[in-house]
Structures are given as C-alpha cells and as structure tokens.
Design a protein around this motif. Structure first.
Motif, mmCIF file in Angstrom:
data_model
loop_
_atom_site.group_PDB
_atom_site.id
_atom_site.type_symbol
_atom_site.label_atom_id
_atom_site.label_comp_id
_atom_site.label_asym_id
_atom_site.label_seq_id
_atom_site.Cartn_x
_atom_site.Cartn_y
_atom_site.Cartn_z
ATOM 1 N N SER A 146 1.057 -1.135 -0.052
ATOM 2 C CA SER A 146 0.015 0.315 -0.177
ATOM 3 C C SER A 146 1.120 1.037 0.240
ATOM 4 N N SER A 147 2.019 1.554 0.811
ATOM 5 C CA SER A 147 3.040 2.027 0.894
ATOM 6 C C SER A 147 3.294 2.668 -0.396
ATOM 7 N N GLN A 148 4.033 1.866 -1.136
ATOM 8 C CA GLN A 148 4.377 2.184 -2.586
ATOM 9 C C GLN A 148 3.641 2.248 -3.342
ATOM 10 N N MET A 149 2.292 1.689 -3.802
ATOM 11 C CA MET A 149 1.336 2.959 -4.288
ATOM 12 C C MET A 149 1.248 4.118 -4.305
ATOM 13 N N ILE A 150 1.001 4.534 -2.794
ATOM 14 C CA ILE A 150 0.734 6.416 -2.708
ATOM 15 C C ILE A 150 2.460 6.852 -2.841
ATOM 16 N N ILE A 151 2.901 6.068 -3.000
ATOM 17 C CA ILE A 151 4.656 6.915 -2.616
ATOM 18 C C ILE A 151 5.234 6.667 -4.657
ATOM 19 N N GLU A 152 4.174 6.254 -5.045
ATOM 20 C CA GLU A 152 4.561 6.387 -6.662
ATOM 21 C C GLU A 152 2.681 6.819 -7.415
ATOM 22 N N TYR A 153 2.295 7.260 -6.670
ATOM 23 C CA TYR A 153 1.066 8.028 -7.298
ATOM 24 C C TYR A 153 2.055 9.685 -6.668
ATOM 25 N N TRP A 154 2.131 9.732 -5.435
ATOM 26 C CA TRP A 154 3.675 11.312 -5.922
ATOM 27 C C TRP A 154 4.551 11.314 -6.892
ATOM 28 N N GLY A 155 4.642 10.009 -7.558
ATOM 29 C CA GLY A 155 5.175 10.193 -8.928
ATOM 30 C C GLY A 155 7.073 9.622 -8.264
ATOM 31 N N ARG A 156 6.915 8.822 -7.492
ATOM 32 C CA ARG A 156 8.152 8.891 -6.666
ATOM 33 C C ARG A 156 8.578 7.566 -6.178
ATOM 34 N N ARG A 157 9.544 6.485 -6.683
ATOM 35 C CA ARG A 157 9.961 5.477 -7.051
ATOM 36 C C ARG A 157 11.556 5.798 -6.694
ATOM 37 N N TYR A 206 11.614 9.387 0.582
ATOM 38 C CA TYR A 206 11.419 9.752 -0.841
ATOM 39 C C TYR A 206 11.922 12.058 -1.463
ATOM 40 N N ARG A 207 12.027 12.115 -2.409
ATOM 41 C CA ARG A 207 12.563 13.473 -2.227
ATOM 42 C C ARG A 207 10.953 14.317 -2.204
ATOM 43 N N ASP A 208 10.811 15.378 -1.185
ATOM 44 C CA ASP A 208 9.923 15.851 -0.604
ATOM 45 C C ASP A 208 8.817 15.682 -0.292
#
Length: 452
Positions: free
Chosen positions: A267-278, A324-326
């Motif tokens: 779940s965390s990874q889904m939202i991190i990538e929603y915000w354009g970070r990976r 992740y960045r900012d």
C-alpha cells in the motif's frame, strides 16, 4: 492478505481493552497553525502534534543538535554531546556511535489519551540512525518512564531498524509502535508528553541524520462495535497505481514470509508512486532479476521491523515514505468517512487499517485480523473505492466496497470474529502521505486534521 504476528494481535486486543467510555465525535475540524496541536471541541477523540518548522526545532532542548532553516526545516547534529556503544540485538554487533539529542517542549494533549503513536520523517545517510522516545505525565500527576518508540534507519546495514518489546511500568505498555494505558476503565489517562530524539553517527565523521518532522497522535477512542453512518459527500477517484501483494507470495521469506504479509509496504508503494516518486535502479539492484514489481520487495525490506518480525509497523511505513524526495508522512486516526472524503477531494489517497471476518465486507472474499488497503476514491453512491493489495494480481486490485460495511469495519474498536469471540479493531488508524509542498487546498485539509 496480511497475517500479523502475535504482537500485532495482542496490540489489537489492547486497543479494544484501552478504549474508554465517551461519545463518538469527529477529529480535528478547526484550522491550527503549523506545528501546533489540532482537535475539535471537547468531544474530540484525537490530538495531533507535530514539530516541523525552524521555530519548532529551536523551541526544544538541544544537546549537540541544531535547527536548520530553509525551504524544508530540519534538525541535524552540530557538535556531538558524547559517544556510546550500542549492541544491535538482531546481529549481536557492538559499535560505538557519536550522538546528539533534542527534547520537545511538553505538549499537553487536548485529549487525555489512552493511546499515543509517534511518527517521524527523516533522512539517514549510511553511517547514521535515529531513536525516538516518549515520556509523559498521567492524569494522577505521576510520570511514565522514557519509552523507546523506535530505532530507525532508512537502510539496514548500520543497524537493524527495530521496535522494543517488554516496556511497561505496570500502568502503560508499548505494544510494538503504540503507547497504551493498561486499564482504561480505571480512568487513568496520559495528559501530556515530550518526545526525545537522539541522532547517531559514525564517530569522527561529519555525517548527520536530518529530521524534518517529529510528532505524535494521542487518542481516546471509545469502546464501540458500531459507529454512526455518514452521508456521502465526495465523488472522485484518484489514479493510484495498483500492486498486489499476492504476486510476491514466497519471495524473500526473511521479510515476514514474503508477499502474503506485505499489505502495508505494498500500500505504501502505491501511494509513493502516485506522488511521482519511486526507487532508483541502484536501490533495486539487490532484488533478484525477473521478479515482478521489484519496488514492492524493496518497500518490504525497507519497512521491516526486526523485533516485530513484520512489515506492518505503522511509523516505519510512514518513515519509509518520507525518505523519498520532498515527501511528508504521518500516522493518525480519522473520525469518519467525511474526513477521509475531504482528503480524497483534495487529491490525497489514504492507507487504512481494518480487521473483519469473511463475509463482513462484501466482495473481499477473505477475513483478516489486521489488513492495510489504500482508499483512492468514492463512487457517486458514496461507496469506497480501494486498492486492496490482497488480490490475486495487479489488475484485480481495484475494489468497490459498500460504504456502511467498510465505514464500520475501519472505525470500530471492538468486533466479533467468525466464532463469536470479541476481538479488537483499530478505531480509524491510517497513514497519510503528501508532498512537502502541498497545494493550497491540500494544505487547508491537512491543517484542519492537525497534520500541518
């Protein structure tokens, strides 16, 4: 589907036992300045207090730390206060570390609390790590000991990030990541607290962790099997990536037996990538070639709590997102779907924690004593749209769950299992991740909930 270890099961029971009497009410409603606590009037259930600004960091008691101004303020090591040996309980290795400390001012919670969960956002370059502690005052004027709420590093080569078991004074106990009053029916509450932050680094270097956010959510959620229904208010679906934890069943069993228990990092990874970070290719270099969605494996490793022996430590997931960045992240409680709708309306998806038996949540097809999923929207009828990682593959992750069923499952503190026995519920616990520079609308909603 998450199969939590016995410690999380004990925590769920403690949550139910700790809930005291009181009326169901919303959490923070009125806007509050950055860094201050926020809660609704007297009937509130939740108090959030976070230190994030340059003036916040200057307000505490510093021993070897200094506040850093700038676009995103933080706390770093200036001149170490001393050095100490730390024996990692999970490797047996003893190393010497320089350290510096910062202790927050006393925060008097607007909610005399049965539970407190700390969370933090930090960067920890290799050769550094941090420890977060909580100490407070009970309603009878006595004091808690200093409790360790987490020893944390972004990686796992310097120390093994860990919660600390067997912390109690006979009146309160730390259950993995949660401070809990042992007997809420006695009327005892935590009325104020301080947080103590210790920053560690390799001796003789200029390395330093940078802590951007530190705070806690204090709550007194009433004992409840059901919660009042809310009327639908938002129709919106966010474009959140879909990842299944079950794709990873059997992978990296050293991290809580592989993907079957990876609902939280997935779940965390889904939202991190929603915000354009990976994660970068370098970050993922350790993952075996050919595995699908290697970033989910990475998230599991980077959230793993070596004491809890699982990836479901709530603050560790928030801390991972903030590497992740900012990115900013916090663990909190919400009081209703109305508050969750406000976040969705502002474009902020939310990770929620819930437990239920098979048949209680139409369309899920399973039961669980603890499971995380990502709420990404609401239908025109008000039903909950969730990316549920307990799905056979990525294409099957999107689900629509009946509003009333889902609302009650998430917000209750007590429940009956399939055998009729009374079990615990999480009472609206969730993780919220957002950019360090949110939009005006996002800032307004986050501030109203006490997260800014």
């Amino acid at each position: 589907m998450n199969r939590p270890t016995s410690r999380r099961t004990v925590l769920a029971a403690a949550i139910a036992a700790a809930a005291g009497a009181g009326a169901v009410a919303s959490t923070a409603q009125a806007a509050a300045p950055s860094g201050t606590s926020s809660s609704s009037p007297a009937a509130s259930l939740v108090d959030n207090r976070f230190w994030t600004t340059y003036s916040d960091w200057r307000s505490g008691a510093a021993e070897g730390t200094r506040a850093v101004a700038g676009r995103r303020a933080g706390l770093v090591i200036s001149t170490p206060a001393g050095s100490t040996d730390y024996t990692d309980p999970h490797t047996g290795t003893t190393r010497t570390w320089e350290y510096a400390t910062w202790t927050s001012p006393v925060h008097r919670s607007s909610v005399p609390a049965t539970e407190v969960i700390a969370s933090w956002n930090a960067q920890t370059p290799q050769g550094t790590w941090i420890q977060v502690e909580l100490g407070g005052s009970y309603s009878d004027g006595t004091q808690t000991p200093w409790y360790v709420m987490g020893r944390w590093a972004a990686g796992d080569t310097d120390i093994r990030r860990t919660s600390v078991d067997d912390q109690t004074d006979g009146r309160s106990t730390i259950w993995t990541d949660t401070f809990s009053v042992d007997d809420a029916a006695s009327g005892l509450r935590l009325v104020s607290y301080r947080l103590r932050l210790t920053l560690y680094r390799t001796p003789g270097t200029r390395l330093t962790p940078t802590v951007h956010r530190l705070g806690a959510m204090a709550s007194d959620v009433p004992d409840r099997f059901t919660v009042p229904a809310t009327a639908p208010g938002v129709t919106r679906e966010l474009a959140v990536p879909r990842y299944s934890q079950n794709v990873h069943v059997g992978e990296y069993p050293e991290y809580d037996n592989g993907g079957e228990a990876w609902c939280s990092p997935t779940s965390s990874q889904m939202i991190i990538e929603y915000w354009g970070r990976r994660p970068t290719a370098e970050d993922l270099a350790w993952v075996k070639p050919g595995l699908a969605d290697p970033q989910v494996c990475h998230a599991a490793r980077q959230t793993f709590d070596y004491q809890y022996e699982g990836c479901g430590n709530w603050p560790f997931n928030a801390a991972y997102a903030s590497t992740y960045r900012d990115m900013s992240a916090a663990v909190t409680r919400l009081g209703s779907l109305t508050e969750l709708e406000a976040l969705i309306g502002a474009g902020i998806p939310v990770i929620t924690s819930q437990s239920f038996f098979k048949g209680e949540l139409t369309g899920a097809g399973y039961g669980t004593s603890g499971h995380l999923m990502t709420v990404i929207g609401f239908t025109a009828e008000g039903d909950v749209i969730a990316n549920d990682p307990a799905s056979p593959d990525n294409d099957a992750v999107r689900h629509v769950y009946v509003r009333r069923e889902w609302e009650n499952i998430w917000l209750r503190t007590k429940r009956y299992d399939a055998n009729g026995a009374v079990r615990g519920g999480t009472g609206g616990v969730c993780y919220v991740y957002w950019p360090a520079l949110p939009t005006a609308r996002q800032r307004l909603v986050l501030r109203s909930l006490g997260l800014l």
